[in-house]
Design a protein around this motif. Sequence first.
Motif, PDB file in Angstrom:
ATOM      1  N   ILE A  67      21.878   8.956  -6.928  1.00 58.52           N
ATOM      2  CA  ILE A  67      22.309   8.189  -6.036  1.00 58.52           C
ATOM      3  C   ILE A  67      23.226   7.010  -6.187  1.00 58.52           C
ATOM      4  CG2 ILE A  67      21.279   6.509  -4.297  1.00 58.52           C
ATOM      5  CD1 ILE A  67      19.003   8.590  -3.893  1.00 58.52           C
ATOM      6  N   ILE A  68      22.869   6.379  -7.458  1.00 53.70           N
ATOM      7  CA  ILE A  68      23.568   5.093  -7.968  1.00 53.70           C
ATOM      8  C   ILE A  68      25.018   5.474  -8.296  1.00 53.70           C
ATOM      9  CG2 ILE A  68      23.684   3.428  -9.788  1.00 53.70           C
ATOM     10  CD1 ILE A  68      20.675   3.238  -9.955  1.00 53.70           C
ATOM     11  N   ASN A  69      25.137   6.710  -9.115  1.00 53.73           N
ATOM     12  CA  ASN A  69      26.617   7.209  -9.373  1.00 53.73           C
ATOM     13  C   ASN A  69      27.580   7.633  -8.063  1.00 53.73           C
ATOM     14  OD1 ASN A  69      25.813   6.835 -12.148  1.00 53.73           O
ATOM     15  ND2 ASN A  69      25.088   8.849 -12.383  1.00 53.73           N
ATOM     16  N   ILE A  70      26.744   8.192  -7.242  1.00 55.63           N
ATOM     17  CA  ILE A  70      27.675   8.687  -6.160  1.00 55.63           C
ATOM     18  C   ILE A  70      27.885   7.588  -5.249  1.00 55.63           C
ATOM     19  CG2 ILE A  70      27.656   9.864  -4.040  1.00 55.63           C
ATOM     20  CD1 ILE A  70      26.129  12.035  -5.535  1.00 55.63           C
ATOM     21  N   SER A  71      26.998   6.672  -5.213  1.00 53.13           N
ATOM     22  CA  SER A  71      27.116   5.252  -4.015  1.00 53.13           C
ATOM     23  C   SER A  71      28.376   4.561  -4.799  1.00 53.13           C
ATOM     24  CB  SER A  71      25.969   4.565  -4.028  1.00 53.13           C
ATOM     25  OG  SER A  71      24.885   5.236  -3.180  1.00 53.13           O
ATOM     26  N   LEU A 105      22.281  -1.551  -2.792  1.00 53.24           N
ATOM     27  CA  LEU A 105      21.242  -0.673  -3.007  1.00 53.24           C
ATOM     28  C   LEU A 105      20.101  -1.374  -3.146  1.00 53.24           C
ATOM     29  CD1 LEU A 105      22.884   2.208  -4.949  1.00 53.24           C
ATOM     30  CD2 LEU A 105      22.780   1.974  -2.585  1.00 53.24           C
ATOM     31  N   PHE A 106      18.864  -1.187  -2.392  1.00 51.93           N
ATOM     32  CA  PHE A 106      17.686  -1.798  -2.549  1.00 51.93           C
ATOM     33  C   PHE A 106      16.747  -0.851  -2.947  1.00 51.93           C
ATOM     34  CE2 PHE A 106      19.939  -4.429   0.080  1.00 51.93           C
ATOM     35  CZ  PHE A 106      19.595  -5.496  -0.222  1.00 51.93           C
ATOM     36  N   PRO A 115      20.150  18.064   1.693  1.00 59.49           N
ATOM     37  CA  PRO A 115      19.554  19.297   0.723  1.00 59.49           C
ATOM     38  C   PRO A 115      19.133  18.477  -0.668  1.00 59.49           C
ATOM     39  CG  PRO A 115      22.122  19.140   0.959  1.00 59.49           C
ATOM     40  CD  PRO A 115      21.385  18.173   2.018  1.00 59.49           C
ATOM     41  N   THR A 116      19.848  17.682  -1.191  1.00 60.77           N
ATOM     42  CA  THR A 116      19.576  16.945  -2.360  1.00 60.77           C
ATOM     43  C   THR A 116      19.957  15.321  -2.254  1.00 60.77           C
ATOM     44  OG1 THR A 116      21.836  16.989  -2.950  1.00 60.77           O
ATOM     45  CG2 THR A 116      20.406  19.102  -3.516  1.00 60.77           C
ATOM     46  N   PRO A 117      18.954  14.624  -3.128  1.00 62.40           N
ATOM     47  CA  PRO A 117      19.298  13.248  -3.080  1.00 62.40           C
ATOM     48  C   PRO A 117      20.905  12.741  -3.479  1.00 62.40           C
ATOM     49  CG  PRO A 117      17.383  13.630  -4.587  1.00 62.40           C
ATOM     50  CD  PRO A 117      18.105  14.962  -4.281  1.00 62.40           C
ATOM     51  N   SER A 118      21.525  13.664  -4.059  1.00 58.41           N
ATOM     52  CA  SER A 118      23.036  13.272  -4.232  1.00 58.41           C
ATOM     53  C   SER A 118      23.672  13.484  -2.835  1.00 58.41           C
ATOM     54  CB  SER A 118      23.911  14.403  -5.175  1.00 58.41           C
ATOM     55  OG  SER A 118      23.112  14.281  -6.560  1.00 58.41           O
ATOM     56  N   ALA A 119      23.453  14.522  -2.140  1.00 51.95           N
ATOM     57  CA  ALA A 119      23.992  14.667  -0.759  1.00 51.95           C
ATOM     58  C   ALA A 119      23.459  13.542   0.329  1.00 51.95           C
ATOM     59  CB  ALA A 119      23.571  16.071  -0.228  1.00 51.95           C
ATOM     60  N   ALA A 120      22.149  13.250  -0.035  1.00 52.53           N
ATOM     61  CA  ALA A 120      21.734  11.997   0.679  1.00 52.53           C
ATOM     62  C   ALA A 120      22.607  10.514   0.611  1.00 52.53           C
ATOM     63  CB  ALA A 120      20.227  11.599   0.302  1.00 52.53           C
ATOM     64  N   ALA A 121      23.036  10.427  -0.613  1.00 56.63           N
ATOM     65  CA  ALA A 121      23.850   9.247  -0.746  1.00 56.63           C
ATOM     66  C   ALA A 121      25.328   9.524  -0.366  1.00 56.63           C
ATOM     67  CB  ALA A 121      23.957   9.047  -2.606  1.00 56.63           C
ATOM     68  N   LEU A 180      25.748  11.132   2.536  1.00 60.54           N
ATOM     69  CA  LEU A 180      25.673  10.818   3.905  1.00 60.54           C
ATOM     70  C   LEU A 180      25.416   9.412   4.257  1.00 60.54           C
ATOM     71  CD1 LEU A 180      23.113  13.879   4.522  1.00 60.54           C
ATOM     72  CD2 LEU A 180      25.650  13.464   5.320  1.00 60.54           C
ATOM     73  N   ALA A 181      24.529   8.580   3.372  1.00 60.69           N
ATOM     74  CA  ALA A 181      24.116   7.264   3.760  1.00 60.69           C
ATOM     75  C   ALA A 181      25.482   6.291   3.294  1.00 60.69           C
ATOM     76  CB  ALA A 181      22.974   6.829   2.888  1.00 60.69           C
ATOM     77  N   VAL A 182      26.190   6.625   2.229  1.00 58.32           N
ATOM     78  CA  VAL A 182      27.256   5.558   1.810  1.00 58.32           C
ATOM     79  C   VAL A 182      28.701   6.018   2.235  1.00 58.32           C
ATOM     80  CG1 VAL A 182      28.299   4.543  -0.247  1.00 58.32           C
ATOM     81  CG2 VAL A 182      25.775   4.956  -0.101  1.00 58.32           C
ATOM     82  N   PHE A 183      29.384   5.458   2.887  1.00 61.21           N
ATOM     83  CA  PHE A 183      30.765   5.862   3.362  1.00 61.21           C
ATOM     84  C   PHE A 183      31.712   5.513   2.300  1.00 61.21           C
ATOM     85  CE2 PHE A 183      30.683   1.522   4.361  1.00 61.21           C
ATOM     86  CZ  PHE A 183      31.856   0.925   4.353  1.00 61.21           C
ATOM     87  N   ASP A 184      32.642   6.429   2.275  1.00 70.03           N
ATOM     88  CA  ASP A 184      33.591   6.378   1.184  1.00 70.03           C
ATOM     89  C   ASP A 184      34.601   5.284   1.400  1.00 70.03           C
ATOM     90  OD1 ASP A 184      35.932   6.875  -0.484  1.00 70.03           O
ATOM     91  OD2 ASP A 184      35.650   9.080  -0.634  1.00 70.03           O
ATOM     92  N   TYR A 185      34.552   4.255   0.471  1.00 68.27           N
ATOM     93  CA  TYR A 185      35.414   3.363   0.982  1.00 68.27           C
ATOM     94  C   TYR A 185      36.977   3.441   0.716  1.00 68.27           C
ATOM     95  CZ  TYR A 185      37.211  -1.722   0.747  1.00 68.27           C
ATOM     96  OH  TYR A 185      37.928  -2.829   1.046  1.00 68.27           O
TER      97      TYR A 185
END
Length: 442
Positions: free
Chosen positions: A154-158, A167-168, A251-257, A259-264
């Motif tokens: 999640i941290i890497n993808i975000s 991130l909290f 489907p995975t935590p990576s996919a959740a990141a 979905l939650a974090v938009f690509d700047y």
Amino acid sequence: MAAGVYSVSQVNAYIKNMFAQDFALNRISVKGEVSNCKYHTSGHIYFTLKDGTSSISAVMFAGHRKGLTFKLEEGQQITAKGSIEVYERDGRYQLYAQEITQEGLGDLFERFQKLRAELEEMGMFSPEYKKPIPRYAKTVGIVTASTGAAIRDIINISSRRNPYVQLFLYPALVQGEQAKESIVRGIETLDRLDLDVLIIGRGGGSIEDLWAFNEETVARAIFNCNTPIISAVGHETDVTISDYVADMRAPTPSAAAELAVFDYNQFQEQTALYKNTLSRTMERKIERCHFRTEQYNLKLKFYDPSRQLREKRQRLADIEEKLRTLILSTTASDRTRAAEIKLRLKTLIEKQSVRDRHRLELLISHLEANSPLKRIGGGYGFATDETHRPIESVKQIKPGEEIRLRVRDGSIDAAVSRITLQDTGLLPQMPEEKTLPPKTGQ
């Protein structure tokens, strides 16, 4: 290589040979509960068989699936017949299933199905309760283990997608007896921070490993959370109660990141695209407005009263010029025609005068021949009464009336004293007028 020292390949090959020579392992039936079941794109089925204290990896190759009459799923109690062999490359053994028969559902799977039915009947899975995930989240809360692969992904993808998103992390237990209370506290704590979105989840594992996310207390905490929640538990094939209750499943935590974090960078490109599109749209709009303004100016000039007055004056001047030309032309034509008519009339008058003069001369001659005066000149006279009417009969007058007698050289006024008819003789005479005596005093 020194004596008594073997390579890894030699050891794995030796162990594999031992398994191959064991008759019991070549024809064995193993009973257990299915877990971590995955259907590979190649057609192979990878799963784990477990009981209360242990587990073993298993695989059924696509060539042996002909005898499988049901879909292999989590929690099923099955008996797998086949052989236990060593996968030489990894140095691990697994069950190579050739036949699988179904025994029934496992205890955990039965609990899962029962709780899912109860919560679904309560309406906790209903779409109308799902909150939308913000498209441009700035703060993201995470409930997961602080040392697991999930938080690293999640941290890497975000960081890659948008380094400006905060991130909290709430470091929660995600496995074991205390996991459900830890997950609930994490959800409630981050919900009070008024964040944009929450991610709850962990990496893959067996149904026992993921069971904390199948607990009713966790499901209710997700349902009662005011912050939108993305559930990312296990791998794509793993489904938990949390996935059903959450506002969105990843489907995975990576996919959740993702979905939650938009690509700047994509956001900047999209913003630039919107800006260019808006600029072009505004330019076209301004051009259309200028064009319409020019059209309105032309119409205004066309309908300008002073312009119309000038045009009407010009038209009036043109009409006056045409009228003057027409009048002059008509006058000249009429003068010519009048001159011609005058000449013709003069000619006709002269001719008529000549004819009338000749006729007059004839009439004069005839009149003179029949003139009473001419006859009077021979001793005759012409008699008229008091009203100057010719006297043609003695019956026109009475005795005592005055008459005038015209002779050749004058006229004689006389009073009729006696009238004589040609056949009957004298007419009665008028009585003599009596003179009345004058009145006394006159």
